[in-house]
Scaffold this active site. Sequence first.
Site, PDB file in Angstrom:
ATOM      1  CG  HIS A   5       4.969   3.852   6.137  1.00 54.12           C
ATOM      2  ND1 HIS A   5       3.996   4.437   6.140  1.00 54.12           N
ATOM      3  CD2 HIS A   5       5.605   4.418   5.217  1.00 54.12           C
ATOM      4  CE1 HIS A   5       3.910   5.154   5.100  1.00 54.12           C
ATOM      5  NE2 HIS A   5       5.034   5.195   4.506  1.00 54.12           N
ATOM      6  CE  LYS A  33       1.428   7.038   0.767  1.00 51.13           C
ATOM      7  NZ  LYS A  33       2.458   7.701  -0.452  1.00 51.13           N
ATOM      8  N   GLY A  74       7.112   7.009  -0.123  1.00 49.60           N
ATOM      9  CA  GLY A  74       8.453   6.178   0.234  1.00 49.60           C
ATOM     10  C   GLY A  74       7.993   4.926  -0.765  1.00 49.60           C
ATOM     11  CB  SER A  75      10.006   2.574  -2.949  1.00 48.32           C
ATOM     12  OG  SER A  75      10.165   3.662  -3.705  1.00 48.32           O
ATOM     13  N   GLY A  76       7.898   0.838  -1.596  1.00 49.11           N
ATOM     14  CA  GLY A  76       7.392  -0.221  -0.822  1.00 49.11           C
ATOM     15  C   GLY A  76       5.850  -0.496  -0.830  1.00 49.11           C
ATOM     16  CG  HIS A  77       3.593   2.122   0.200  1.00 49.78           C
ATOM     17  ND1 HIS A  77       3.696   1.570   1.470  1.00 49.78           N
ATOM     18  CD2 HIS A  77       4.519   3.488   0.664  1.00 49.78           C
ATOM     19  CE1 HIS A  77       4.324   2.343   2.262  1.00 49.78           C
ATOM     20  NE2 HIS A  77       4.623   3.376   1.864  1.00 49.78           N
ATOM     21  CG  ASP A 113       5.180  11.144   2.584  1.00 51.18           C
ATOM     22  OD1 ASP A 113       5.367  10.692   3.516  1.00 51.18           O
ATOM     23  OD2 ASP A 113       5.060  10.818   1.445  1.00 51.18           O
TER      24      ASP A 113
END
Lengths: 198, 198, 334, 334
Positions: C218, C104, C53-56, C109
Amino acid sequence: MRDTDFFRRWMAAAAAAVEREADRLTELDSPIGDADHGSNLLRGFTAVRAALEAEPPATPAAVLGLAGRTLISTVGGASGPLYGTLLRRTGKELGDAAEVSDEDVRKALDAGVTAVAALGGAAAGDKTMLDALLPGVAALGTSYRAAAEAAEAGAAATVPMLARKGRASYLGERSIGHQDPGATSSALLLAALAEAAG
Amino acid sequence: MRDTDFFRRWMAAAAAAVEREADRLTELDSPIGDADHGSNLLRGFTAVRAALEAEPPATPAAVLGLAGRTLISTVGGASGPLYGTLLRRTGKELGDAAEVSDEDVRKALDAGVTAVAALGGAAAGDKTMLDALLPGVAALGTSYRAAAEAAEAGAAATVPMLARKGRASYLGERSIGHQDPGATSSALLLAALAEAAG
Amino acid sequence: MRMLINSPETVVADALRGIAAAHPDLEVDVERRIVVRRGAREGGRVGLVSGGGSGHEPLHAGFVGPGMLSAACPGEVFTSPVPDQMLRAAAAVDSGQGVLFVVKNYTGDVLNFQMAAEFAEEDGIRIEQVLVNDDVAVTDSLYTAGRRGTGATLFVEKIAGAAAEAGAPLDEVAEIARRVNAASRSFGVALSACTTPAKGSPTFDLPDGELELGIGIHGEPGRERRPVMPSREIARTAVGAVVEELEQIAPQDGPVLALVNGMGATPLLELYGFTADVCAVLAERGVQVARTLVGNYVTSLDMAGCSVTLCRADEELLRLWDAPVRTAALRWGA
Amino acid sequence: MRMLINSPETVVADALRGIAAAHPDLEVDVERRIVVRRGAREGGRVGLVSGGGSGHEPLHAGFVGPGMLSAACPGEVFTSPVPDQMLRAAAAVDSGQGVLFVVKNYTGDVLNFQMAAEFAEEDGIRIEQVLVNDDVAVTDSLYTAGRRGTGATLFVEKIAGAAAEAGAPLDEVAEIARRVNAASRSFGVALSACTTPAKGSPTFDLPDGELELGIGIHGEPGRERRPVMPSREIARTAVGAVVEELEQIAPQDGPVLALVNGMGATPLLELYGFTADVCAVLAERGVQVARTLVGNYVTSLDMAGCSVTLCRADEELLRLWDAPVRTAALRWGA
Ligand SMILES: Nc1ncnc2c1ncn2[C@@H]1O[C@H](COP(=O)(O)OP(=O)(O)O)[C@@H](O)[C@H]1O
Ligand SMILES: Nc1ncnc2c1ncn2[C@@H]1O[C@H](COP(=O)(O)OP(=O)(O)O)[C@@H](O)[C@H]1O
Ligand SMILES: [Mg+2]
Ligand SMILES: [Mg+2]
Ligand SMILES: [Mg+2]
Ligand SMILES: [Mg+2]
């Protein structure tokens, strides 16, 4: 008998329901998840609607196969492969008949749900979509309406559960007291099926 | 005549006032500055107190010289060099006499304030510490009490001013309506002087 | 909503256009959402593909480049990418030596990479996968989703990337990646929740004066809420949790690599202060620190907080850690 | 208070201990608050010393190392350092070639560096100073404090550092530093205020749904408050303000170096999206971008927001920009 159009109506009703309930699904995914379930499914079912309109499939199996593949290609997250597998597997069970019986639908969905359980490794009581899908499909023998109601009750019954799969499981005891977003969207999916059945 | 102890009492009273008012000074520095004036001076005057106790200076000039150097070495920011210069320059004017007259004090502080204006390039009305120091020192001819009151009034008079120096100037028109923190601490400094004079 | 965005729907595509503008070394396919090291297929190396996911950020796109990842597949915010992305990335980087997926451990995922692996193998690309699961806040058991993958991802990507760069074959690169993961543990703490673009408000309520222990990346709350503690107490808790688990796995001695990671909104000033506390606790416990990396590397949007990851590293892992790397976010020796 | 600290009083010392632990390449004097490049005096180079209030990390300590600063002097949070620090730093790095002070234009910094310069010259150290004043939000006039120094500091330190590394004499290093400053302009935007450890609450009230245009880097409000705008409008405003000023100074053409800087709490995901918008606006305006640096480099604690700095760079400046640098926060080619 249920024709191709029935399955298209199902998917259209599901897309409408997701559109209507997206914010609530994301809200539910917020305390025990990552606040994206609504936007995930909205993205997916918007794409499903577009795909079904772009090249209208000729058989029930083709409708569900295309919908499933589209979900896999657009949703991501846990729910993308799980719902994608549910629809693809259900479609596969229907073979290439142009019309299928309600009993065919029941058996196919049963296989679809079994595939979801196999893929995700979850069981009843783990506080996942299965807690709506399993009772829902079990009640299909009675009627589509009964299946929708059983799924709805199954979703509500996830509130006191301790999550053992998916993100909510990371919270341990703190997952108790919240309704599972995936079980909630599964109830919407079966309600959409009942709606299509009229 | 004012002996070395008078100047030590002044610094002690200033340190006590800063300790008491540090939060208010930081509060004032918040809307039109960077919210550190109180903690800056607290750090500085705590060090001044410690320095004066560690090696008690023998003359009025030595008290102010040590206090000024300590402020320069511990405060930083705009107020460190400015107050440090004020005290060092004032001390220097007092020469090495063991006792000085009130007129000596007035003249020395006048030189000190002039040095502050030269160093910082600010003038009356720019909404800085000078707006308390200038009227304060002008009133020293009357009495220490009058000086304290004039400085206090000068600080209050900075509220409607538009800042032209220091951080508050970055705000342009929005600097209007707030009292300048440095003018406020300058009023405390002259109030401490009056307190030392009894 | 204090966000610097155009719309929640375009956040990931907008960021990819920015990455393309800032890093001419990267091939960015905005439409298909893959970020590929330029010339990835040249040199006959094993490919290293990760994503999530994006945001990391900077994970994972910030780690694409010589000595680290061959490609990254960013999903929507906090949503794993779809199999099409990993399939395309694998095809874009495979030189015939096969591709390692660094995954991950999150249900989404795992499932999406698994599907991609199946499709890729059907297309004749050899795929190995390594599952990163380092977060000690989560109970690991057969009956749960298992430990989450967090900070150790950086160690796995860097060290396996160095092995691939050096020309190691797929099995070896995978084996080293698994070894790094097995030797790594993490623990995270949140001082504030984060706000996802889609939701527009904090993912959970955290009253001022409280913190969450054992958080993931998250925006989910942790295992336990506590009154705020000074940095040194947080360090004691986090390091304690990590070291206790680390002591139960082999090798039980030797120095560690330490990642002191910011969750996104914690100022570097504070993170360095926390680093001092982390190192002090490690010294007290007799753990020798070989390398320390401090910064916002595996983040959770605008969450305030931190995590500590330790990896017990032998000579070989240290050598691979020190090997040159040239990516947007991690760069040395090259 | 959502801070990862032990106490407001120890924040800077704690961070310095963390920097020492994480970066063995640096000599950190925690007591005296200076961070010095190891072996700074060797090689007979001109020394480059900067410093300023803490809370802007990685500026300045993160930029100490080969190819950039010789030493940094961190003050208290948002408070310029005291002259003793700069004096000690100058003594620690002077190899007889003299020392350039890089000073951001704030009354406090100017006065304290000025005193340090006087003391150092008394001690026989040749000192030059460059005043960085790039912030176009502030009116520059003889009767004000003048423009603030913000993002251009990074350009000045990198480019002057490369010149010093290459062996240029003091006058030349100072001249190049001034040239970089003269060719640079910045504009900043806050989406939230920041919280200083001493105050423990936001430095100003910014209601959700509003932003501040023309902010500095010390948590002060800007020149104007506006309802939130999409990223592309913010880019238009910031780039517009910078380019308009840039067009008034020579050279009036040639490419620019661009720094798209996060204020601390803005996620990198958003910052890259903003970068795409910045580059789009620059392209519209016909400004050619030679290099783009994206990240949290000149921060304001936990403020959410961003700034844009452009530097009109000729061949020489570009070459010095590209020269190797090896510091905690900026690293390439070495
Ligand atoms: N292993 C699993 N088996 C069945 N359902 C699962 C499993 N893991 C998660 N789910 C379902 O997926 C839902 C979450 O979907 P979504 O939010 O879209 O994905 P993610 O958790 O990756 O963000 C959960 O509420 C749960 O019902
Ligand atoms: N050029 C100047 N001349 C005189 N006083 C000044 C000048 N600049 C700032 N000041 C005073 O300093 C005060 C701020 O001090 P302080 O907050 O300690 O330093 P900083 O502004 O560096 O944070 C202002 O309120 C103002 O009274
Ligand atoms: Mg989710
Ligand atoms: Mg101040
Ligand atoms: Mg998700
Ligand atoms: Mg200050």
